[in-house]
Design an enzyme around this catalytic site. Structure first.
Site, PDB file in Angstrom:
ATOM      1  N   PRO A  23      37.018  10.366  -1.325  1.00  0.00           N
ATOM      2  CA  PRO A  23      37.197   9.426  -2.441  1.00  0.00           C
ATOM      3  C   PRO A  23      38.584   9.548  -3.067  1.00  0.00           C
ATOM      4  CG  PRO A  23      35.734  11.239  -3.048  1.00  0.00           C
ATOM      5  CD  PRO A  23      35.968  11.348  -1.579  1.00  0.00           C
ATOM      6  N   TYR A 181      35.617  17.261 -14.381  1.00  0.00           N
ATOM      7  CA  TYR A 181      35.044  16.095 -15.075  1.00  0.00           C
ATOM      8  C   TYR A 181      33.701  16.486 -15.708  1.00  0.00           C
ATOM      9  CZ  TYR A 181      38.906  13.845 -12.733  1.00  0.00           C
ATOM     10  OH  TYR A 181      40.179  13.535 -12.318  1.00  0.00           O
ATOM     11  N   ARG A 229      29.545  16.373  -4.781  1.00  0.00           N
ATOM     12  CA  ARG A 229      30.846  17.059  -4.659  1.00  0.00           C
ATOM     13  C   ARG A 229      30.947  18.105  -5.752  1.00  0.00           C
ATOM     14  NH1 ARG A 229      36.987  15.037  -3.382  1.00  0.00           N
ATOM     15  NH2 ARG A 229      36.164  15.237  -1.289  1.00  0.00           N
TER      16      ARG A 229
END
Ligand SMILES: Cc1cc2nc3c(=O)[nH]c(=O)nc-3n(C[C@H](O)[C@H](O)[C@H](O)COP(=O)(O)O)c2cc1C
Length: 354
Positions: A23, A181, A229
């Site tokens: 990605p 994140y 991930r």
């Protein structure tokens, strides 16, 4: 035949080879919509013969964007443009996947080519969210500590985005729990200082991710693969370790997750990352060999021989590539030639077949 070009079936989805487009944020959307850039960017890699093409981190809510230009999947109106892309990818023999993300305390930044710095609420930005009110950089504004109600709302955002992904035609879903994140900040003791059931012990810190997986499972197709991930280690003292990753992978395996995509770092700016070719492969190997779940290797993998060796050594099941793919969208076509495999080329390109 090389291992790289052997097909792989996960649940009901068959990948024609083991090469995946990692990605990659394009920061090219307006209001989260996919557009011609995404069609050409992802579509050309389908023409180039990738087994799997993972669309970039796609925000499950507007405040979950890294920049105002991130791709998004927080409303039904986003589906139509994405559908055009997945249709093209599938028509050309690749499998389309999407990574669902919430940027957490690393949200509200400008695009990398505009400096990548945090932008304030007064300009074009917004308040960022985190498990604890601790910023990524000391100079960043304080993120808001999430309340229990807000946690539940974000879990619901992931669930809704998963259903939209299915309706947009994606056949692989990847939950982005890496790179500092939002989900990653819950996992790591270096960013999660909560005193409630979402902080403290390992079981509490993984609770947010586990809830997301449980909810996503209620809407995502049973016969389509589900990936996560992770940042396998924080590269910082007192942080998340490879043992934590192995333990988490064991739990995710029981929750219908098919593959752990093993990245690392991104949680704290002072991390000391030792980069070199294939530097994250040992993480994919540890997760795969110690838990039996499939894993993907990513990070400074740039040649066919290197990718083939990783598979031969049993260190991973899939090879994700990012930057090399920006240089060479047709990587699998030349890789097949190098490894002596005869793969089909798009008929339009056959006159150039190596
Ligand atoms: C332009 C660019 C954008 C990226 N965006 C994402 C992303 O959306 N999600 C993600 O998990 N990783 C992202 N990454 C990280 C890559 O997926 C990959 O893990 C990393 O670049 C290491 O692989 P490489 O050495 O093959 O480039 C990005 C990397 C690049 C170069």
């Amino acid at each position: 035949m090389s291992l790289l070009f052997q097909s792989l079936k996960i649940k009901n989805v068959e990948f024609k080879n083991r090469i995946a487009v990692s990605p990659m944020c394009q920061y090219s959307s307006e209001d989260g919509y996919a557009n011609d850039w995404h069609l050409v960017h992802l579509g050309s890699r389908a023409v180039g013969g990738a087994g799997l093409i993972m669309a970039e981190a796609s925000a499950v809510s507007p405040e979950g964007r890294i920049t105002p230009a991130d791709l998004g999947i927080w409303k039904n109106e986003h589906i139509e443009n994405l559908k055009r892309i997945t249709t093209f990818i599938h028509q050309n023999g690749s499998v389309a996947g999407i990574q669902l993300a919430h940027a957490g305390r690393k949200a509200s930044c400008s695009e990398p080519w505009n400096g990548g710095k945090q932008i304030s609420e007064q300009v074009n930005g917004w308040r960022t969210l985190a498990p604890s009110a601790v910023p990524f950089r000391e100079t960043d504004s304080l993120p808001v500590e999430l309340s229990l109600e807000e946690i539940t709302r974000i879990v619901q955002n992931f669930k809704d985005a998963a259903l939209r992904s299915l309706n947009a035609g994606f056949k692989v879903l990847e939950i982005h729990a890496a790179h500092g994140y939002l989900i990653n900040t819950f996992l790591s003791p270096l960013s999660n200082f909560r005193k409630d059931e979402y902080g403290g012990t390992f079981e509490n810190r993984i609770r947010f991710l586990c809830r997301i997986i449980d909810e996503v499972n209620t809407v995502w197709a049973e016969n389509y693969p589900l990936f996560v991930r992770i940042s396998a280690i924080d590269w910082a003292e007192g942080g998340w370790t490879i043992e934590d990753s192995v333990n988490l992978s064991r739990i995710l395996k029981e929750k219908n997750v098919d593959l752990i995509d093993c990245s690392s770092g991104g949680l704290v700016p002072y991390a000391k990352i030792e980069t070199k070719p294939g530097y994250q492969v040992p993480f994919a190997e540890a997760v795969k060999t110690q838990t039996g779940i499939m894993s993907a290797a990513v990070g400074m993998i740039t040649t066919a021989e290197q990718a083939e060796t990783i598979l031969k050594n049993g260190q991973a099941d899939l090879i994700f590539m990012a930057r090399e793919y920006l240089r060479e969208p047709y990587f699998p076509l030349s890789a097949a030639h190098l490894l002596g495999d005869d793969v089909s080329w798009p008929v339009q390109y056959e006159r150039a077949k190596l």
